[in-house]
Design an enzyme around this catalytic site. Sequence first.
Site, PDB file in Angstrom:
ATOM      1  NE  ARG A 234      -3.880   3.131   6.746  1.00 42.83           N
ATOM      2  CZ  ARG A 234      -3.113   3.829   5.914  1.00 42.83           C
ATOM      3  NH1 ARG A 234      -1.801   3.753   5.997  1.00 42.83           N
ATOM      4  NH2 ARG A 234      -3.650   4.623   5.007  1.00 42.83           N
ATOM      5  CG  ASP A 258       5.963   5.275   8.224  1.00 43.93           C
ATOM      6  OD1 ASP A 258       6.545   6.153   8.883  1.00 43.93           O
ATOM      7  OD2 ASP A 258       5.200   5.528   7.267  1.00 43.93           O
ATOM      8  CD  GLU A 263      -0.783   5.727  12.372  1.00 44.65           C
ATOM      9  OE1 GLU A 263       0.075   4.841  12.219  1.00 44.65           O
ATOM     10  OE2 GLU A 263      -1.110   6.534  11.479  1.00 44.65           O
ATOM     11  CG  HIS A 295       1.326   7.278   8.715  1.00 45.12           C
ATOM     12  ND1 HIS A 295       0.214   6.598   9.111  1.00 45.12           N
ATOM     13  CD2 HIS A 295       1.343   7.183   7.352  1.00 45.12           C
ATOM     14  CE1 HIS A 295      -0.414   6.119   8.049  1.00 45.12           C
ATOM     15  NE2 HIS A 295       0.271   6.468   6.967  1.00 45.12           N
TER      16      HIS A 295
HETATM   17  P1  NAI Z   1      -2.667  -1.750  -3.369  1.00 43.42           P
HETATM   18  O1  NAI Z   1      -4.138  -1.722  -3.263  1.00 43.42           O
HETATM   19  O2  NAI Z   1      -2.028  -1.413  -4.683  1.00 43.42           O
HETATM   20  O3  NAI Z   1      -2.122  -3.197  -2.950  1.00 43.42           O
HETATM   21  C1  NAI Z   1      -2.554  -3.889  -1.814  1.00 43.42           C
HETATM   22  C2  NAI Z   1      -2.415  -5.384  -2.110  1.00 43.42           C
HETATM   23  O4  NAI Z   1      -2.740  -6.098  -0.917  1.00 43.42           O
HETATM   24  C3  NAI Z   1      -3.366  -5.854  -3.216  1.00 43.42           C
HETATM   25  O5  NAI Z   1      -2.662  -6.542  -4.241  1.00 43.42           O
HETATM   26  C4  NAI Z   1      -4.325  -6.784  -2.476  1.00 43.42           C
HETATM   27  O6  NAI Z   1      -4.757  -7.887  -3.272  1.00 43.42           O
HETATM   28  C5  NAI Z   1      -3.433  -7.254  -1.324  1.00 43.42           C
HETATM   29  N1  NAI Z   1      -4.181  -7.889  -0.256  1.00 43.42           N
HETATM   30  C6  NAI Z   1      -5.502  -7.756   0.076  1.00 43.42           C
HETATM   31  N2  NAI Z   1      -5.810  -8.576   1.102  1.00 43.42           N
HETATM   32  C7  NAI Z   1      -4.660  -9.207   1.448  1.00 43.42           C
HETATM   33  C8  NAI Z   1      -4.343 -10.195   2.424  1.00 43.42           C
HETATM   34  N3  NAI Z   1      -5.272 -10.686   3.248  1.00 43.42           N
HETATM   35  N4  NAI Z   1      -3.064 -10.634   2.488  1.00 43.42           N
HETATM   36  C9  NAI Z   1      -2.117 -10.175   1.639  1.00 43.42           C
HETATM   37  N5  NAI Z   1      -2.368  -9.244   0.670  1.00 43.42           N
HETATM   38  C10 NAI Z   1      -3.628  -8.783   0.580  1.00 43.42           C
HETATM   39  O7  NAI Z   1      -2.126  -0.812  -2.206  1.00 43.42           O
HETATM   40  P2  NAI Z   1      -0.708  -0.061  -2.125  1.00 43.42           P
HETATM   41  O8  NAI Z   1      -0.787   1.228  -2.834  1.00 43.42           O
HETATM   42  O9  NAI Z   1       0.368  -1.016  -2.483  1.00 43.42           O
HETATM   43  O10 NAI Z   1      -0.662   0.258  -0.555  1.00 43.42           O
HETATM   44  C11 NAI Z   1      -0.521  -0.767   0.414  1.00 43.42           C
HETATM   45  C12 NAI Z   1      -0.833  -0.196   1.764  1.00 43.42           C
HETATM   46  O11 NAI Z   1       0.185   0.758   2.116  1.00 43.42           O
HETATM   47  C13 NAI Z   1      -2.137   0.629   1.829  1.00 43.42           C
HETATM   48  O12 NAI Z   1      -3.239  -0.195   2.060  1.00 43.42           O
HETATM   49  C14 NAI Z   1      -1.879   1.576   2.954  1.00 43.42           C
HETATM   50  O13 NAI Z   1      -2.409   1.001   4.132  1.00 43.42           O
HETATM   51  C15 NAI Z   1      -0.358   1.655   3.059  1.00 43.42           C
HETATM   52  N6  NAI Z   1       0.164   2.979   2.806  1.00 43.42           N
HETATM   53  C16 NAI Z   1       0.997   3.540   3.751  1.00 43.42           C
HETATM   54  C17 NAI Z   1       1.527   4.790   3.552  1.00 43.42           C
HETATM   55  C18 NAI Z   1       2.486   5.411   4.538  1.00 43.42           C
HETATM   56  O14 NAI Z   1       2.714   6.625   4.484  1.00 43.42           O
HETATM   57  N7  NAI Z   1       3.084   4.645   5.439  1.00 43.42           N
HETATM   58  C19 NAI Z   1       1.164   5.588   2.370  1.00 43.42           C
HETATM   59  C20 NAI Z   1       0.352   4.867   1.417  1.00 43.42           C
HETATM   60  C21 NAI Z   1      -0.148   3.624   1.651  1.00 43.42           C
END
Ligand code: NAI
Length: 340
Positions: A234, A258, A263, A295
Amino acid sequence: MKVAVYSTRSYDRSHLEAANPAGTREFIWIEERLSPDTAALAHGCAVVCAFVNDQLDAPVLGALAAGGTRLIALRCAGYNHVDLAAVAELGLTVTHVPTYSPHAVAEHAIALLLTLNRRIHLAHDRMRRGDFTLDGLQGFDLYGKTAGLVGTGRIGIIAGRILQGFGCRVLAYDPYPPFEARGIGFEFCSIEELLARSDVVSLHCPLLPDTHHVINAASLARMKPGALLINTSRGGLIDTPAVIAALENNRLGGLGIDVYENEAVLFFEDHSSTGITDPQFARLIALPNVVATGHQGFFTHEALGDIARSIVASLDAFAAGYPIPHALRPRTPAAPVAVG
Ligand code: NAI
């Protein structure tokens, strides 16, 4: 049951129609973003299907609820743009799609990294102009380098495994690391140590109050000079003016993004006739050591199919009065987990 689909593009329509072959759900296709000006378009729709840059703050949620909406089905994983306290107060339900192909985003992060490191964007432009020189295109071997993951959830784990495949040592920081991230060769450490030791830093954590501007002037100063920074999560994770300053004085070697913190008014629209009206973004992407996409990390055939099927499953559960899968609740942070 009527479903108002905001920010509709042709690909949303084709994948949702394919996931609803019997036509049991009546989709209302709305190209505009959801905002206070467009909320009334959903009047009489029990369900609103919204995307990453749709506005879901208390006034918009209130307008939707007043128009008869009961369920908001997000066709994305991130939900930082939703006021969950207002959702609870209004008695609405919000679902997201947490598990669509995480490979799509992880592979995109690596695509940005490889493009940036080997200057593919500059080489391609140069070659189109008939310039076949190599000056300024030098990269470094990823083999033997250190990559740092901020966030080791579904996407971070896959990105880390790909980087291990290149022969990188993988450092990781995650206050709540999932079980799956353990025992796979990631070295967990503090974020300070990760920033200081990594040649490449890739952000894979959600945008939350405690991760807003996690990359700022102080954290950039801790990074290895010349390191590369990748953000597919994000835009709000990065303080953009601080990163521009670090790129301009070559403290930061390069940036692959991305996502961008402002955005919402730029991405997913064609601005080619007016040009980029956000001077900060224009300045950022004019830099040679920046690679940006709008994105599109999620944008693969597999991910779009997963998203559409998940949305239709939520609609089916809602219509049948069953518990809705992946319904969101206001966040109550858990205690951080120490990982050795
Ligand atoms: P997820 O929920 O599986 O993993 C996120 C991880 O971040 C978790 O293990 C959590 O404990 C950790 N986390 C929480 N607070 C944190 C902190 N302060 N410092 C470090 N890590 C922390 O989420 P997933 O599926 O891996 O997605 C990650 C991010 O990718 C989403 O939150 C979303 O913003 C982004 N995303 C972007 C997309 C795109 O098209 N560019 C599409 C899908 C997701």
